[in-house]
Design an enzyme around this catalytic site. Structure first.
Site, PDB file in Angstrom:
ATOM      1  N   LYS A  97       0.831  -1.219   0.000  1.00 18.68           N
ATOM      2  CA  LYS A  97       0.000   0.000   0.000  1.00 18.68           C
ATOM      3  C   LYS A  97       0.859   1.261   0.000  1.00 18.68           C
ATOM      4  O   LYS A  97       0.775   2.107   0.904  1.00 18.68           O
ATOM      5  CB  LYS A  97      -0.966   0.027   1.190  1.00 18.68           C
ATOM      6  CG  LYS A  97      -1.911  -1.163   1.249  1.00 18.68           C
ATOM      7  CD  LYS A  97      -2.934  -1.001   2.353  1.00 18.68           C
ATOM      8  CE  LYS A  97      -3.855  -2.179   2.494  1.00 18.68           C
ATOM      9  NZ  LYS A  97      -3.214  -3.393   3.064  1.00 18.68           N
ATOM     10  N   THR A 104       9.892   9.123  -3.714  1.00 23.74           N
ATOM     11  CA  THR A 104      10.041   8.354  -2.474  1.00 23.74           C
ATOM     12  C   THR A 104       9.676   6.890  -2.676  1.00 23.74           C
ATOM     13  O   THR A 104      10.377   5.982  -2.194  1.00 23.74           O
ATOM     14  CB  THR A 104       9.169   8.984  -1.349  1.00 23.74           C
ATOM     15  OG1 THR A 104       9.596  10.326  -1.168  1.00 23.74           O
ATOM     16  CG2 THR A 104       9.291   8.214  -0.047  1.00 23.74           C
ATOM     17  N   TYR A 218     -16.405  -8.944   6.644  1.00 27.04           N
ATOM     18  CA  TYR A 218     -16.262 -10.151   5.824  1.00 27.04           C
ATOM     19  C   TYR A 218     -17.508 -10.442   4.996  1.00 27.04           C
ATOM     20  O   TYR A 218     -18.628 -10.345   5.493  1.00 27.04           O
ATOM     21  CB  TYR A 218     -15.992 -11.371   6.709  1.00 27.04           C
ATOM     22  CG  TYR A 218     -14.641 -11.343   7.374  1.00 27.04           C
ATOM     23  CD1 TYR A 218     -13.473 -11.340   6.620  1.00 27.04           C
ATOM     24  CD2 TYR A 218     -14.528 -11.307   8.767  1.00 27.04           C
ATOM     25  CE1 TYR A 218     -12.229 -11.310   7.229  1.00 27.04           C
ATOM     26  CE2 TYR A 218     -13.281 -11.283   9.386  1.00 27.04           C
ATOM     27  CZ  TYR A 218     -12.136 -11.284   8.606  1.00 27.04           C
ATOM     28  OH  TYR A 218     -10.902 -11.248   9.203  1.00 27.04           O
TER      29      TYR A 218
HETATM   30  P1  5BU Z   1      -8.092 -11.161   7.190  1.00 24.47           P
HETATM   31  O1  5BU Z   1      -7.364 -11.887   8.248  1.00 24.47           O
HETATM   32  O2  5BU Z   1      -8.712 -12.106   6.129  1.00 24.47           O
HETATM   33  O3  5BU Z   1      -9.083 -10.154   7.714  1.00 24.47           O
HETATM   34  O4  5BU Z   1      -6.935 -10.356   6.458  1.00 24.47           O
HETATM   35  C1  5BU Z   1      -7.165  -9.509   5.378  1.00 24.47           C
HETATM   36  C2  5BU Z   1      -5.856  -9.065   4.751  1.00 24.47           C
HETATM   37  O5  5BU Z   1      -6.156  -8.207   3.648  1.00 24.47           O
HETATM   38  C3  5BU Z   1      -4.946  -8.251   5.681  1.00 24.47           C
HETATM   39  O6  5BU Z   1      -3.604  -8.548   5.305  1.00 24.47           O
HETATM   40  C4  5BU Z   1      -5.244  -6.811   5.334  1.00 24.47           C
HETATM   41  O7  5BU Z   1      -4.126  -5.975   5.520  1.00 24.47           O
HETATM   42  C5  5BU Z   1      -5.603  -6.907   3.878  1.00 24.47           C
HETATM   43  N1  5BU Z   1      -6.577  -5.898   3.423  1.00 24.47           N
HETATM   44  C6  5BU Z   1      -7.847  -5.794   3.935  1.00 24.47           C
HETATM   45  O8  5BU Z   1      -8.239  -6.554   4.809  1.00 24.47           O
HETATM   46  N2  5BU Z   1      -8.700  -4.843   3.459  1.00 24.47           N
HETATM   47  C7  5BU Z   1      -8.350  -3.969   2.502  1.00 24.47           C
HETATM   48  O9  5BU Z   1      -9.148  -3.141   2.074  1.00 24.47           O
HETATM   49  C8  5BU Z   1      -7.017  -4.096   1.977  1.00 24.47           C
HETATM   50  C9  5BU Z   1      -6.178  -5.069   2.448  1.00 24.47           C
HETATM   51 BR1  5BU Z   1      -6.482  -2.990   0.626  1.00 24.47          BR
END
Ligand code: 5BU
Length: 271
Positions: A97, A104, A218
């Site tokens: 990200k 940079t 989720y």
């Molecule tokens: P989880 O354990 O399934 O909740 O992990 C989700 C992963 O996806 C975690 O590494 C977050 O940093 C990543 N992620 C997220 O959850 N939502 C977003 O919008 C983004 C990345 Br972009």
């Protein structure tokens, strides 16, 4: 809602619609392994990361990392991960990200203890700094055959990447061209219908709907692949969080792989 034309195409038939080697390889792997599952390995030491890779690598099209949380990260570990990516046939996605000015991000991508560009096939960036972030990252990644996703939407509650912001993100990607930017992190198929083929990768996936205590939300593989038309489900704790070690993780990954693939097969049957 009309059916987005991209969602009616097989992953395999979309290979020829991409020029970027990482995007092509991803679609080939998905077709070959019958998997639209990316495992997000968010653990903090290399031995544990590799144990999870050994357990679930054969089930996934992609392994997602957060290299900056791994306390004993080393170039030897990165080499091992790359070796596994060949042996078990998956793409490595470093969920970095990036969010700074072009000059940079060049250094952040190429240098420092992580040297991300040297081992990660795919990474991602926030569009917030403007197109210079793409120019910077592509100056490092394109010659190596790497690819970039822009964050068009996020999975967490109350995030600001919505509406006009998401549309402008799409526009920025379109103007940059698809040589290096190959798609988006998004919660649904946000690309306009008549456009080129973009990859949509979606985090925030569980076998049941819900969330965590810090704003994560989720949705099920079926919601994401069938109803929202995305291409890849990203699953973290739902897989590596199960108790019972490597075998239990493998069995859980297989449940997600099957759920994601069945949703995809169902979507291909729509007209
Ligand atoms: P989880 O354990 O399934 O909740 O992990 C989700 C992963 O996806 C975690 O590494 C977050 O940093 C990543 N992620 C997220 O959850 N939502 C977003 O919008 C983004 C990345 Br972009």
């Amino acid at each position: 809602m009309s059916v987005h034309p991209t969602t009616l195409k097989t992953y395999g038939s979309r290979v020829s619609l991409h020029s970027n080697p990482t995007a092509k390889r991803l679609l080939e792997i998905m077709e070959r392994k019958q998997s639209n599952l990316c495992v997000s390995i968010d653990v903090t030491n290399t031995a544990e990361v590799l144990e999870i890779v050994r357990g679930v690598g054969s089930k996934v099209c992609m392994v997602k990392t957060h290299a900056d949380i791994i306390s004993d990260f080393s170039s030897a570990f990165a080499d091992e991960l790359v070796r596994f990516s060949k042996e078990l046939d998956f793409i490595i996605f470093e969920d970095r990200k990036f969010a700074d000015i072009g000059n940079t991000v060049v250094h952040q991508y190429q240098s420092g203890p992580l040297a991300i560009a040297s081992w990660a096939h795919l990474t991602n960036a926030h569009p917030i700094p403007g197109p210079g972030i793409i120019t910077g990252l592509s100056s490092v990644g394109l010659p190596l055959g790497r690819a970039l996703l822009l964050l068009g939407e996020m999975s967490s509650k109350g995030n600001l990447a919505t509406g006009e912001y998401t549309k402008k993100t799409m526009q920025m990607a379109k103007e940059a061209g698809r040589e290096f930017v190959v798609g988006f992190i998004a919660m649904s198929r946000v690309d306009p219908e008549e456009e080129e083929d973009w990859l949509m990768l979606t985090p925030g996936v569980g076998l049941v709907q819900g969330g965590d205590k810090m704003g994560q939300q989720y949705r099920t593989p079926r919601d994401v692949i069938l109803d929202s038309g995305c291409d890849v489900i990203i699953v973290g704790r739902g897989i590596y969080g199960v108790k019972g070690g490597k075998d239990a993780m493998e069995a859980e990954a297989e449940k997600y792989r099957r759920a994601g693939w069945e949703a995809y097969e169902e979507r291909l049957k729509r007209t």
